[in-house]
Motif scaffolding. Structure first.
Motif, PDB file in Angstrom:
ATOM      1  N   LYS A   1       0.666  -1.105   0.142  1.00  0.00           N
ATOM      2  CA  LYS A   1       0.093  -0.013   0.106  1.00  0.00           C
ATOM      3  C   LYS A   1       0.486   0.840   0.161  1.00  0.00           C
ATOM      4  O   LYS A   1       0.626   2.254  -1.104  1.00  0.00           O
ATOM      5  N   VAL A   2       1.876   1.580   0.573  1.00  0.00           N
ATOM      6  CA  VAL A   2       3.072   1.764   0.864  1.00  0.00           C
ATOM      7  C   VAL A   2       3.710   2.787  -0.572  1.00  0.00           C
ATOM      8  O   VAL A   2       3.508   3.804  -1.205  1.00  0.00           O
ATOM      9  N   VAL A   3       4.122   1.481  -1.675  1.00  0.00           N
ATOM     10  CA  VAL A   3       4.857   1.871  -2.573  1.00  0.00           C
ATOM     11  C   VAL A   3       3.569   2.324  -3.476  1.00  0.00           C
ATOM     12  O   VAL A   3       3.965   3.040  -4.715  1.00  0.00           O
ATOM     13  N   GLU A   4       2.362   1.681  -3.175  1.00  0.00           N
ATOM     14  CA  GLU A   4       1.389   1.942  -4.560  1.00  0.00           C
ATOM     15  C   GLU A   4       0.403   3.735  -4.140  1.00  0.00           C
ATOM     16  O   GLU A   4       1.043   4.405  -5.534  1.00  0.00           O
TER      17      GLU A   4
ATOM     18  N   GLU B   1       1.493   6.380  -6.983  1.00  0.00           N
ATOM     19  CA  GLU B   1       0.285   7.465  -6.784  1.00  0.00           C
ATOM     20  C   GLU B   1       0.844   9.144  -7.142  1.00  0.00           C
ATOM     21  O   GLU B   1       0.915  10.103  -7.516  1.00  0.00           O
ATOM     22  N   ILE B   2       1.448   8.769  -6.614  1.00  0.00           N
ATOM     23  CA  ILE B   2       2.213  10.533  -5.745  1.00  0.00           C
ATOM     24  C   ILE B   2       3.507  11.465  -6.837  1.00  0.00           C
ATOM     25  O   ILE B   2       2.939  11.853  -7.469  1.00  0.00           O
ATOM     26  N   LEU B   3       4.154  10.014  -7.886  1.00  0.00           N
ATOM     27  CA  LEU B   3       4.551  10.553  -8.480  1.00  0.00           C
ATOM     28  C   LEU B   3       4.396  10.541  -9.806  1.00  0.00           C
ATOM     29  O   LEU B   3       4.461  11.237 -10.651  1.00  0.00           O
ATOM     30  N   ARG B   4       3.004   9.838  -9.724  1.00  0.00           N
ATOM     31  CA  ARG B   4       2.155  10.594 -11.212  1.00  0.00           C
ATOM     32  C   ARG B   4       1.571  11.594 -10.993  1.00  0.00           C
ATOM     33  O   ARG B   4       1.126  11.808 -11.846  1.00  0.00           O
ATOM     34  N   MET B   5       1.682  12.430  -9.948  1.00  0.00           N
ATOM     35  CA  MET B   5       0.640  13.509 -10.052  1.00  0.00           C
ATOM     36  C   MET B   5       1.809  14.785 -10.425  1.00  0.00           C
ATOM     37  O   MET B   5       2.619  14.755 -11.117  1.00  0.00           O
ATOM     38  N   PRO B   6       0.539  16.129 -11.260  1.00  0.00           N
ATOM     39  CA  PRO B   6       1.330  16.865 -12.242  1.00  0.00           C
ATOM     40  C   PRO B   6       2.172  17.663 -10.860  1.00  0.00           C
ATOM     41  O   PRO B   6       1.748  17.744 -10.099  1.00  0.00           O
ATOM     42  N   ALA B   7       2.781  18.833 -11.540  1.00  0.00           N
ATOM     43  CA  ALA B   7       3.548  18.681 -10.950  1.00  0.00           C
ATOM     44  C   ALA B   7       2.831  20.530 -10.206  1.00  0.00           C
ATOM     45  O   ALA B   7       2.345  21.491 -11.344  1.00  0.00           O
TER      46      ALA B   7
END
Length: 92
Positions: A79-82, A86-92
């Protein structure tokens, strides 16, 4: 050839080679300490079963608890990795 007693003593020396430093108590550290205690109990019971000092039902119970704890830790890690991905996929 390696005897069972040599293998057990080598295993015990290897597990005591590096001791972790104490940390401040938080909910996460308490959970980690509880997990560590369960895993150490399973190790102790496994060594005891090899040397004949631990009964079979105690070993089975200890290993079952360790397996359940490990499954829980793996699920939390997933869950933490997921969430991190997901945070890395968020636009900046």
């Amino acid at each position: 050839m390696i005897s069972a007693s040599n293998a057990v003593s080598a295993y015990l020396r290897a597990t005591q080679a590096a001791t972790p430093q104490p940390q401040a108590e938080t909910g996460f550290s308490q959970a980690a300490q509880s997990f560590e205690k369960l895993m150490n109990a399973a190790d102790t019971d496994a060594v005891g079963a090899m040397s004949g000092t631990t009964e079979t039902h105690q070993l089975v119970q200890s290993l079952s608890e360790a397996e359940l704890a490990l499954d829980t830790v793996v699920a939390i890690r997933d869950k933490v990795v997921e969430a991190y991905q997901e945070i890395l996929r968020m636009p900046a």
